[in-house]
Design a protein around this motif. Structure first.
Motif, mmCIF file in Angstrom:
data_model
loop_
_atom_site.group_PDB
_atom_site.id
_atom_site.type_symbol
_atom_site.label_atom_id
_atom_site.label_comp_id
_atom_site.label_asym_id
_atom_site.label_seq_id
_atom_site.Cartn_x
_atom_site.Cartn_y
_atom_site.Cartn_z
ATOM 1 N N ASP A 145 0.821 -1.215 0.000
ATOM 2 C CA ASP A 145 0.000 0.000 0.000
ATOM 3 C C ASP A 145 0.857 1.268 0.000
ATOM 4 O OD1 ASP A 145 -2.339 -1.473 -0.006
ATOM 5 O OD2 ASP A 145 -2.781 -1.146 2.123
ATOM 6 N N GLN A 146 1.999 1.227 0.678
ATOM 7 C CA GLN A 146 2.872 2.400 0.704
ATOM 8 C C GLN A 146 3.540 2.601 -0.656
ATOM 9 O OE1 GLN A 146 2.206 4.157 3.409
ATOM 10 N NE2 GLN A 146 1.088 2.281 3.874
ATOM 11 N N GLY A 147 3.872 1.499 -1.328
ATOM 12 C CA GLY A 147 4.451 1.575 -2.663
ATOM 13 C C GLY A 147 5.914 1.970 -2.709
ATOM 14 N N ILE A 148 6.534 2.107 -1.547
ATOM 15 C CA ILE A 148 7.933 2.517 -1.497
ATOM 16 C C ILE A 148 8.513 2.115 -0.147
ATOM 17 C CG2 ILE A 148 7.389 4.812 -0.614
ATOM 18 C CD1 ILE A 148 9.735 5.881 -2.354
ATOM 19 N N PHE A 149 9.783 1.792 -0.131
ATOM 20 C CA PHE A 149 10.487 1.587 1.132
ATOM 21 C C PHE A 149 11.917 2.066 0.972
ATOM 22 C CE2 PHE A 149 10.545 -2.582 -1.008
ATOM 23 C CZ PHE A 149 11.896 -2.857 -1.065
ATOM 24 N N ALA A 150 12.575 2.288 2.087
ATOM 25 C CA ALA A 150 13.957 2.764 2.073
ATOM 26 C C ALA A 150 14.885 1.640 2.490
ATOM 27 C CB ALA A 150 14.117 3.948 3.020
ATOM 28 N N VAL A 151 16.002 1.528 1.778
ATOM 29 C CA VAL A 151 17.017 0.527 2.076
ATOM 30 C C VAL A 151 18.250 1.255 2.614
ATOM 31 C CG1 VAL A 151 18.567 -1.201 1.087
ATOM 32 C CG2 VAL A 151 16.196 -1.068 0.324
ATOM 33 N N GLY A 152 18.691 0.857 3.801
ATOM 34 C CA GLY A 152 19.881 1.440 4.410
ATOM 35 C C GLY A 152 21.042 0.473 4.359
ATOM 36 N N THR A 153 22.192 0.974 3.914
ATOM 37 C CA THR A 153 23.412 0.175 3.827
ATOM 38 C C THR A 153 24.568 0.968 4.434
ATOM 39 O OG1 THR A 153 24.029 1.062 1.646
ATOM 40 C CG2 THR A 153 22.635 -0.909 1.672
ATOM 41 N N VAL A 154 25.704 0.291 4.579
ATOM 42 C CA VAL A 154 26.912 0.939 5.091
ATOM 43 C C VAL A 154 28.074 0.527 4.198
ATOM 44 C CG1 VAL A 154 28.479 1.134 7.054
ATOM 45 C CG2 VAL A 154 26.031 0.904 7.454
ATOM 46 N N ASP A 155 28.925 1.512 3.861
ATOM 47 C CA ASP A 155 30.072 1.192 3.010
ATOM 48 C C ASP A 155 31.282 0.772 3.842
ATOM 49 O OD1 ASP A 155 31.392 3.492 3.942
ATOM 50 O OD2 ASP A 155 31.030 4.640 2.117
ATOM 51 N N GLY A 156 32.401 0.576 3.192
ATOM 52 C CA GLY A 156 33.616 0.122 3.861
ATOM 53 C C GLY A 156 34.189 1.114 4.856
ATOM 54 N N ASN A 157 33.801 2.382 4.764
ATOM 55 C CA ASN A 157 34.245 3.414 5.709
ATOM 56 C C ASN A 157 33.203 3.698 6.782
ATOM 57 O OD1 ASN A 157 36.715 3.914 4.370
ATOM 58 N ND2 ASN A 157 35.622 5.108 2.833
ATOM 59 N N ASN A 158 32.206 2.827 6.886
ATOM 60 C CA ASN A 158 31.092 2.972 7.825
ATOM 61 C C ASN A 158 30.230 4.192 7.550
ATOM 62 O OD1 ASN A 158 31.622 0.600 9.278
ATOM 63 N ND2 ASN A 158 33.189 1.639 10.464
ATOM 64 N N SER A 159 30.214 4.662 6.306
ATOM 65 C CA SER A 159 29.320 5.751 5.912
ATOM 66 C C SER A 159 27.981 5.157 5.499
ATOM 67 C CB SER A 159 29.896 6.539 4.739
ATOM 68 O OG SER A 159 31.048 7.228 5.123
ATOM 69 N N PRO A 160 26.895 5.661 6.088
ATOM 70 C CA PRO A 160 25.581 5.122 5.741
ATOM 71 C C PRO A 160 25.086 5.632 4.397
ATOM 72 C CG PRO A 160 25.358 6.848 7.364
ATOM 73 C CD PRO A 160 26.828 6.657 7.140
ATOM 74 N N ASN A 161 24.216 4.857 3.790
ATOM 75 C CA ASN A 161 23.543 5.239 2.545
ATOM 76 C C ASN A 161 22.106 4.744 2.648
ATOM 77 O OD1 ASN A 161 23.548 6.129 -0.327
ATOM 78 N ND2 ASN A 161 23.031 3.989 -0.657
ATOM 79 N N VAL A 162 21.180 5.608 2.315
ATOM 80 C CA VAL A 162 19.759 5.233 2.312
ATOM 81 C C VAL A 162 19.204 5.580 0.940
ATOM 82 C CG1 VAL A 162 17.494 5.630 3.337
ATOM 83 C CG2 VAL A 162 19.534 5.672 4.779
ATOM 84 N N SER A 163 18.482 4.630 0.353
ATOM 85 C CA SER A 163 17.906 4.897 -0.963
ATOM 86 C C SER A 163 16.536 4.234 -1.080
ATOM 87 C CB SER A 163 18.840 4.411 -2.069
ATOM 88 O OG SER A 163 19.078 3.034 -1.943
ATOM 89 N N PRO A 164 15.634 4.870 -1.835
ATOM 90 C CA PRO A 164 14.277 4.348 -1.978
ATOM 91 C C PRO A 164 14.200 3.216 -2.996
ATOM 92 C CG PRO A 164 14.510 6.358 -3.235
ATOM 93 C CD PRO A 164 15.815 6.138 -2.515
ATOM 94 N N ARG A 165 13.220 2.373 -2.798
ATOM 95 C CA ARG A 165 12.914 1.289 -3.749
ATOM 96 C C ARG A 165 11.424 1.328 -4.054
ATOM 97 N NH1 ARG A 165 17.713 1.485 -4.150
ATOM 98 N NH2 ARG A 165 19.160 -0.125 -3.570
ATOM 99 N N ILE A 166 11.100 1.312 -5.353
ATOM 100 C CA ILE A 166 9.691 1.312 -5.742
ATOM 101 C C ILE A 166 9.313 0.109 -6.601
ATOM 102 C CG2 ILE A 166 9.411 3.810 -5.523
ATOM 103 C CD1 ILE A 166 9.676 3.992 -8.587
ATOM 104 N N PHE A 167 10.294 -0.585 -7.144
ATOM 105 C CA PHE A 167 10.024 -1.771 -7.955
ATOM 106 C C PHE A 167 10.394 -2.993 -7.133
ATOM 107 C CE2 PHE A 167 11.146 1.624 -10.989
ATOM 108 C CZ PHE A 167 9.915 1.715 -11.639
ATOM 109 N N PHE A 168 9.377 -3.628 -6.521
ATOM 110 C CA PHE A 168 9.663 -4.714 -5.588
ATOM 111 C C PHE A 168 8.583 -5.785 -5.596
ATOM 112 C CE2 PHE A 168 7.453 -1.348 -3.282
ATOM 113 C CZ PHE A 168 6.437 -2.031 -2.634
ATOM 114 N N ARG A 169 8.914 -6.876 -4.937
ATOM 115 C CA ARG A 169 7.989 -7.997 -4.732
ATOM 116 C C ARG A 169 8.229 -8.519 -3.324
ATOM 117 N NH1 ARG A 169 8.684 -13.627 -7.991
ATOM 118 N NH2 ARG A 169 8.941 -14.775 -6.064
ATOM 119 N N ILE A 170 7.144 -8.854 -2.652
ATOM 120 C CA ILE A 170 7.252 -9.370 -1.290
ATOM 121 C C ILE A 170 6.684 -10.775 -1.257
ATOM 122 C CG2 ILE A 170 6.594 -9.016 1.108
ATOM 123 C CD1 ILE A 170 6.212 -6.045 0.292
#
Length: 103
Positions: free
Chosen positions: A14-39
């Motif tokens: 119903d929301q149609g979007i979610f955010a994915v949080g990751t961390v790189d090799g320097n422990n810097s966070p990254n958050v990005s949206p996803r709209i094309f998905f399947r659950i």
């Protein structure tokens, strides 16, 4: 393994979007949206068209957080787990086609 209930699955769809949080090799966070998905009952799949920061981060550190919320009701969910990049072409194609068909 955690099971995603039908109620939570419906909430995410119903929301149609979610955010994915990751961390790189320097422990810097990254958050990005996803709209094309399947659950499914035990997994969340998405298409990563660009394979930029998140994709590189998955290769360094497979741990992620997925966040979904409804800004009107202030209800939401958070999932933590690891990413598996699907490389088996028949499975990858089937998942990709199911996501495109839904979209």
């Amino acid at each position: 393994m955690v099971t995603i209930s039908p109620e939570i699955k419906e909430f995410i769809e119903d929301q149609g979007i979610f955010a994915v949080g990751t961390v790189d090799g320097n422990n810097s966070p990254n958050v990005s949206p996803r709209i094309f998905f399947r659950i499914d009952e035990d997994a969340i799949y998405w298409i990563d068209f660009f394979k930029h920061k998140s994709f590189r981060n998955f290769q360094i550190n497979p741990w992620i957080t997925i966040s979904i919320y409804n800004k009107e009701t202030l209800k939401g969910y958070q999932f933590r787990g690891t990413v598996s990049i699907i490389t088996d072409e028949p499975i990858k194609s089937q998942i990709r086609e199911s996501i495109i068909k839904k979209t």
